[in-house]
Design a protein around this motif. Structure first.
Motif, short mmCIF file in Angstrom:
data_model
loop_
_atom_site.label_atom_id
_atom_site.label_comp_id
_atom_site.label_asym_id
_atom_site.label_seq_id
_atom_site.Cartn_x
_atom_site.Cartn_y
_atom_site.Cartn_z
N GLN A 87 8.57 -27.62 44.29
CA GLN A 87 7.57 -27.19 43.31
C GLN A 87 6.38 -28.15 43.40
OE1 GLN A 87 8.24 -24.44 41.83
NE2 GLN A 87 10.44 -24.32 42.25
N ASN A 89 2.35 -29.13 42.20
CA ASN A 89 1.16 -28.96 41.36
C ASN A 89 0.13 -30.01 41.76
OD1 ASN A 89 1.94 -31.41 40.12
ND2 ASN A 89 3.00 -30.35 38.46
N THR A 93 4.76 -33.25 44.03
CA THR A 93 5.67 -32.27 44.60
C THR A 93 7.09 -32.67 44.19
OG1 THR A 93 4.25 -31.80 46.49
CG2 THR A 93 6.57 -31.24 46.71
N ARG A 94 7.79 -31.75 43.61
CA ARG A 94 9.16 -32.02 43.17
C ARG A 94 10.12 -31.24 44.05
NH1 ARG A 94 11.91 -30.83 37.27
NH2 ARG A 94 12.96 -32.84 37.02
N SER A 121 10.49 -36.72 43.01
CA SER A 121 9.08 -36.38 42.85
C SER A 121 8.28 -37.25 43.83
CB SER A 121 8.60 -36.64 41.42
OG SER A 121 9.27 -35.78 40.51
N GLY A 208 3.86 -14.90 39.19
CA GLY A 208 4.89 -15.74 38.58
C GLY A 208 6.10 -14.95 38.13
N ASP A 217 12.51 -18.22 40.92
CA ASP A 217 11.56 -19.33 40.81
C ASP A 217 10.68 -19.11 39.59
OD1 ASP A 217 9.76 -21.38 41.13
OD2 ASP A 217 8.69 -20.44 42.80
N SER A 218 10.94 -19.85 38.52
CA SER A 218 10.21 -19.67 37.27
C SER A 218 9.06 -20.65 37.11
CB SER A 218 11.17 -19.81 36.08
OG SER A 218 11.75 -21.10 36.07
N SER A 219 8.69 -21.37 38.17
CA SER A 219 7.65 -22.38 38.05
C SER A 219 6.28 -21.77 37.76
CB SER A 219 7.58 -23.21 39.34
OG SER A 219 7.24 -22.39 40.46
N SER A 542 4.00 -32.22 30.53
CA SER A 542 3.39 -31.37 31.55
C SER A 542 2.85 -30.13 30.85
CB SER A 542 4.43 -30.97 32.62
OG SER A 542 5.41 -30.11 32.08
N ARG A 544 4.14 -27.33 30.98
CA ARG A 544 5.26 -26.49 30.56
C ARG A 544 6.22 -27.18 29.60
NH1 ARG A 544 8.37 -24.30 35.52
NH2 ARG A 544 9.32 -23.09 33.87
#
Length: 756
Positions: A87, A89, A93-94, A121, A208, A217-219, A542, A544
């Motif tokens: 993931q 942003n 990156t995670r 991360s 999304g 993938d709910s990111s 974050s 979210r």
């Protein structure tokens, strides 16, 4: 066969409830008992012992790969392969790293822990992290850990269930090197599908939602989206859930059954049921694989596989026999499942449906037949899950039954098949795949707009009082009573406990204060007999995740608190005010006071010294700031709460210069939340000596780089004899005034499971 399978599951789950895993001598004793039980042909007891064995072995294996506490925050050199979907942003990156080997870089080189999988991360990197890449990295690792609050999400348990040995971040080092690429078919396939969806001419929300349904993938879903799904009771529909896996398996079964029926005209002995059952199993496995075998999808796959295998072996069981077999299968693949809300909701729903429909025989025609097919299943699930949703989430969506009646068939029968047809056609016919995904994306946009219309900004959820275990059992029994067949007298009595839950007002102590565990930040909930004050709301971590919606609101629901009468934000720093918007979106809030201007659109009353009010014979007095024109830590609202001779001080982040202005007006207090988390710039000795608190609570992050509380501050409170508490060690600290004395308890001081 039901009883042995249930006993096996009971044995597995019983181990997950223990505080300490059974040692080897106990297993040896159990082996002797098992041999004796087999000799006496007590096979049911043998299944119970087998369950205990499996639960114990799984627990030891799980804990063997955990990073030891003694190596927390140490630096390692690791090598492994990227698995799952990274993931990315603008900050980091995670990703997940499946380890091949690891080595501690500094000290303790004579012993190396056996680590398995890491959640990492990588901040500020320009490297393209993709599944299947093999990396050598220098990482700083931390033991899996999360906030510890009543009613809150157990992040520690989630990490353990996912198989993570540690969390951490990549350090800048010359050792960081891409070593090559390994064959990771599943992760690579999901990555390619995600890229394909990103290329579609859809807006970001459509993409999304599409990614959530296609690959789990709910990111791409934001905090506002999740709040809408939660209010409308549709959260379980917007990712690859057990419901989707089960319904897709049923769809595959029905489709193959329909297509193969004509073959029986030419070949009467053609095994239609065999091929239909195999198709359901393959369909469930295919969809679960797309989710990366997430736990909800894996549990559903286990249930489908259990039913399929039993049918293929022609060992037909009763409906409850299938349920018992599925329960045993879930116990094997996920021994900690009993601690998950999804486990209770899925098995509760299936049990309720079997309770109602298993005894029915024959066909019911007319309007009653339509009710049996479409209306009664929805009503059954709603009634059964109501008894589980109330204790798990503290509220019940009153419109969810209507919304789900429309949403479930729309998503499961129209949108999800289109998504999967797009997956199947993606490699052979890209144009058809793109068409399927676009059509699904357009429907998802309409679906989302429909949810917004159904939500309408009105109250759709009813909060309930805090429930005891006995009350939960009573609610479940009442739900089953309401679902008994027509003609059974007294079914209406099942409504009474639900009515009591919604209208009853829980008994509260005269005064209580809970300093929640929000890491390096502050959030305090103060209650009197009839009122609630929230002082600070923690940080926004974050886009979210923020403490207001993820920590404060669940705590309030778990305590049966339906409304916040006043929100006081000490000042504008993120670790105190970041969760404001999340809390406001989660629970009704009265007026808002703040020591600084907030970056929100809500009306804020300036917090000034001299303001005071009284609730239920409890006096609240603002001591500082004197004017609403300051900024920074010293602009914090300082609140003194008094009941009789008992006094509680909430000073925010004031520093020693501000402490000097108010301590002469204070006098002794019983309980104080340490200013500025125990920073060296606060809790000066003159201030501490003037207060002489019996208890002091530090709200600080666990092993945070700020190092709060500072040793000098700890020494200052020691000199006046204060008992010291820290949310970093104790979790949420609850203080209750009982018979003129403060009684304190930490959330982590209660019963602990072996994995804690």
């Amino acid at each position: 066969m039901i009883q042995p399978l249930l006993l096996f599951a009971v044995g597995v789950f019983a181990v997950s409830l223990l505080s300490v895993l059974p040692p080897n001598w106990l297993l040896a004793t159990a082996s002797i008992i098992a041999v004796f039980a087999a000799y006496k042909r007590s096979f049911s007891f043998l299944f119970l012992v087998a369950g205990i064995f499996w639960g114990t072995v799984s627990g030891h294996q799980l804990m063997r790969h955990q990073l030891p506490l003694s190596l927390d925050t140490e630096t390692f050199l690791v090598e492994g392969v990227i698995v799952g979907l990274p993931q990315t942003n603008h900050r980091r990156t995670r990703f997940q790293l499946k380890l091949d080997n690891s080595r501690l870089l500094y000290g303790h080189n004579d012993w190396q822990p056996s680590l398995d999988k890491l959640l990492l991360s990588w901040y500020g990197t320009e490297q393209q992290i993709e599944p299947g890449q093999r990396w050598r990295l220098t990482v700083k690792l931390r033991c899996p850990r999360g906030f510890s609050n009543p009613g809150g999400f157990n992040y520690r348990h989630w990490l353990l269930q996912q198989g993570f040995s540690a969390t951490g971040y990549v350090r800048q080092s010359a050792e960081n090197q891409l070593l090559g690429t390994n064959a990771q078919w599943l992760s690579h396939t999901r990555h390619v599908l995600r890229q394909g969806i990103e290329q579609q001419p859809l807006n970001e929300r459509q993409k999304g939602l599409l990614r959530a349904l296609v690959i789990g993938d709910s990111s791409g879903l934001g905090k506002v989206d999740w709040q809408l799904f939660q209010r409308t009771g549709t959260t379980h529909l917007l990712v690859i859930s057990g419901l989707h896996v089960g319904l897709f398996a049923l769809l595959c079964y029905g489709l193959v059954n329909l297509l193969c029926r004509p073959l029986t005209l030419l070949w009467p002995a053609f095994p239609v049921q065999l091929w239909a059952t195999l198709a359901s199993l393959v369909g469930a496995g295919f969809y679960a694989a797309l989710s990366g075998f997430g736990l909800p999808a894996t549990r559903a796959l286990a249930m489908v596989a259990t039913v399929a295998v039993v049918r293929l072996l022609r060992s037909y069981q009763s409906s409850f026999g299938y349920l018992a077999a599925a329960l045993a299968a879930v116990a094997i693949i996920d021994p900690l499942a009993i601690h998950s809300s999804g486990f209770w909701l899925s098995f509760g729903a299936v049990f309720g449906l079997l309770w109602v429909f298993a005894p029915l025989r024959g066909k019911v025609r007319g309007w009653q037949g339509h009710w049996q097919k479409f209306g009664r299943p929805q009503w059954t699930v709603f009634v059964v899950l109501a008894g589980l949703l109330l204790p798990l989430f503290g509220q019940l969506s009153v419109t969810s039954i209507v919304i789900n009646c429309l949403a479930i068939p729309w998503l499961s029968l129209l949108i999800v098949p289109l998504c999967l047809f797009g997956v199947i056609a993606s490699s052979a016919i890209p144009e058809l795949s793109s068409w399927c995904w676009q059509l699904a994306g357009w429907q998802l946009q309409w679906f989302y707009q429909g949810l917004q219309w159904a939500d309408g900004g009105s109250v759709v959820a009813i909060p309930a009082m805090a429930l005891s275990p006995a009350m939960v059992i009573l609610l479940l029994a009442s739900g089953l009573l309401m679902l008994l067949p027509r003609g059974v007298s007294g079914r209406w009595l099942g409504l009474l406990p639900f009515i009591v839950v919604f209208i009853a007002t829980p008994q509260r102590p005269t005064l209580s204060a809970t300093v929640l565990d929000v890491g390096q930040g502050l959030a305090v909930v103060v209650t009197t007999k009839n009122h609630t004050l929230v002082y600070d709301v923690g940080a926004a971590f974050s886009e979210r995740f923020d403490a207001g919606s993820a920590v404060v609101a669940p705590f309030l629901r778990s305590r049966g608190i339906r409304r916040v009468d006043r929100l006081m934000v000490s000042h504008g720093d993120n670790d105190h005010a970041g969760g404001v918007s999340g809390l406001l979106a989660s629970i009704p809030v009265g007026d808002i006071y703040s020591g600084e201007l907030l970056g929100t659109s809500v009306d804020v009353t300036p917090c000034r010294g001299g303001q005071s009010w009284q609730w239920d014979n409890v006096q609240f007095q603002v001591l500082s700031p004197l004017a609403f024109d300051g900024s920074g830590n010293n602009a914090s609202c300082v609140l003194l709460i008094t009941h009789g001779t008992n006094r509680l001080l909430l000073p925010g982040d004031i520093e020693s210069t501000q402490e000097a202005k108010i301590h002469s007006r204070l006098g002794p207090v019983d309980l104080v939340v340490a200013p500025h988390h125990g920073s060296a710039t606060s809790s000066s000795y003159p201030f501490v000596n003037a207060l002489k608190p019996e208890h002091v609570i530090y709200s600080a992050g666990y092993r945070h780089h700020f190092g709060h509380p500072h040793p000098n501050v700890v020494m200052n409170y020691q000199r006046v004899g204060s008992q010291q508490w820290s949310t970093a060690e104790s979790g949420a600290v609850s203080a209750t005034l009982q018979q003129g004395k403060w009684m304190l308890v930490g959330e982590r001081q209660g019963y602990r499971y072996f994995w804690q």
